[in-house]
Design a protein around this motif. Structure first.
Motif, short mmCIF file in Angstrom:
data_model
loop_
_atom_site.label_atom_id
_atom_site.label_comp_id
_atom_site.label_asym_id
_atom_site.label_seq_id
_atom_site.Cartn_x
_atom_site.Cartn_y
_atom_site.Cartn_z
N ALA A 56 0.83 -1.22 0.00
CA ALA A 56 0.00 0.00 0.00
C ALA A 56 0.86 1.26 0.00
O ALA A 56 0.39 2.34 -0.36
N ASN A 57 2.12 1.15 0.43
CA ASN A 57 3.03 2.30 0.48
C ASN A 57 4.16 2.18 -0.53
O ASN A 57 5.25 2.73 -0.32
N ASN A 58 3.90 1.49 -1.62
CA ASN A 58 4.88 1.36 -2.72
C ASN A 58 6.24 0.87 -2.28
O ASN A 58 7.27 1.31 -2.78
N GLY A 59 6.22 -0.03 -1.30
CA GLY A 59 7.48 -0.65 -0.87
C GLY A 59 8.28 0.16 0.14
O GLY A 59 9.35 -0.28 0.59
N ARG A 60 7.78 1.31 0.52
CA ARG A 60 8.49 2.11 1.51
C ARG A 60 8.58 1.34 2.83
O ARG A 60 7.63 0.69 3.24
N GLY A 61 9.74 1.42 3.49
CA GLY A 61 9.93 0.75 4.77
C GLY A 61 10.32 -0.71 4.65
O GLY A 61 10.50 -1.39 5.66
N MET A 62 10.48 -1.20 3.41
CA MET A 62 10.91 -2.59 3.23
C MET A 62 12.43 -2.70 3.45
O MET A 62 13.16 -1.75 3.19
N PRO A 63 12.88 -3.87 3.93
CA PRO A 63 14.31 -4.04 4.16
C PRO A 63 15.12 -4.06 2.87
O PRO A 63 14.67 -4.63 1.88
N LYS A 64 16.31 -3.43 2.92
CA LYS A 64 17.22 -3.50 1.77
C LYS A 64 18.46 -4.29 2.13
O LYS A 64 19.31 -4.57 1.30
N LYS A 65 18.57 -4.64 3.42
CA LYS A 65 19.74 -5.39 3.87
C LYS A 65 19.24 -6.53 4.75
O LYS A 65 18.32 -6.33 5.55
#
Ligand SMILES: [Zn+2]
Length: 312
Positions: free
Chosen positions: A149-158
């Motif tokens: 719902a937030n276009n992937g914001r807050g998803m882990p990158k590491k």
């Protein structure tokens, strides 16, 4: 004068429409929506704070050049966390660590600046793509995926597999994975300079755990994983639990044993040829475990079924 009357009228209309909107909501929802989101702060060390309410316990670690946050609570609780951190330090937030995938530990991520780096165990990174309902909430259907719902914001990158270290010296943080338990991606977050760690929900408090098999949790493994953590992590005095008070390594050892005993009790019951329902009717928390909360029947049944199915 006229302006004041207009304003007063607008306010009245506004209040009325809010009242009408509120009256159309079920009673429980009104209470939940009307309640202000207040995060309480408990200072555990000079530069480490535990933020309670709104979901799982949050840790705020103030390092030399920035702030690391462990877990971000339920939807809508990210901003209240940010507001509190602003009162504690002017330093920027650099990092979020999520202990596992559950919505009451990760949802606030989407309210943090997009520059903040999110670090999780690799299985949690996969689980957060899906945000599957837990074993307990699955009957209510799949919840909305807050990250989609937030276009992937807050998803882990590491992410990490067994262990990762971030920062050095007094700012050093060690993340460990000791195996399955509450989910299949429970990270243990250790602050060596502070002799403190955040255990997340694999040690949520002195109670029977929430075993989320839908997200890889295991009732057979949880006791072993807890024991491995207790035997591997050295020089820690204080443990931030997922949802309870701060505890000790002795409490963690006891909790490991408690979970092992539960798994063994289920195994024995199955071997004897009984049913899982009979087991649940007769099982009580062993007397030696003082201060353990009596389990809700639904959770006890859910856990017993999970172990039952895991037993070969
Ligand atoms: Zn959880």
């Amino acid at each position: 004068m006229k302006r004041i009357i207009v304003l007063a009228t607008l306010l009245t209309v506004g209040t009325l429409s809010m009242a009408v909107a509120a009256s159309q909501q079920p009673v429980g929802n009104v209470a939940a929506q009307a309640a202000p989101k207040v995060v309480e702060v408990e200072k555990l060390r000079d530069n480490l704070f535990m933020l309670t309410d709104g979901g799982g316990n949050t840790a705020v670690f103030v390092g030399a050049s920035g702030v690391v946050v462990v877990d971000t609570k339920n939807p809508g609780w990210g901003q209240p966390i940010l507001d509190r951190i602003k009162e504690l330090t002017p330093k920027p937030i650099t990092t979020i660590i999520n202990t596992h995938t559950h919505g009451d530990h990760v949802s606030g991520n989407v309210e943090f600046p997009a520059t903040v780096e999110v670090i999780v165990h690799e299985n949690t990174a996969a689980n957060m793509q899906e945000m599957r309902a837990s074993t307990q909430t699955a009957p209510n259907g799949q919840p909305p995926n807050i990250f989609k719902a937030n276009n992937g914001r807050g998803m882990p990158k590491k992410s990490f597999k067994d262990r990762i270290t971030i920062g050095t010296g007094a700012d050093r943080i060690d993340l460990y994975y000791f195996g399955r338990g509450h989910t299949n991606g429970d990270a243990w977050v250790v602050f060596p300079a502070l002799r403190l760690m955040h255990a997340g929900d694999i040690f949520s408090g002195k109670n029977i755990p929430l075993l989320d098999a839908n997200n890889g949790g295991s009732g057979i493994e949880i006791g072993k994983t807890l024991a491995k953590a207790a035997n591997s992590v050295k020089n820690v005095d204080s443990i931030i639990t997922g949802h309870s008070t701060v505890m000790t390594m002795a409490d963690l050892r006891e909790y490991a044993q408690f979970n092992d005993e539960f798994a063994n009790a289920v195994r024995e019951a199955k071997k004897k040829g009984g049913t899982v329902d009979e087991f649940v009717k007769t099982w009580k928390i062993p007397a030696q475990y003082k201060g353990y909360a009596a389990p809700a029947e639904a959770r006890l049944l859910s856990n017993a079924r999970i172990v039952w199915d895991e037993v070969k």
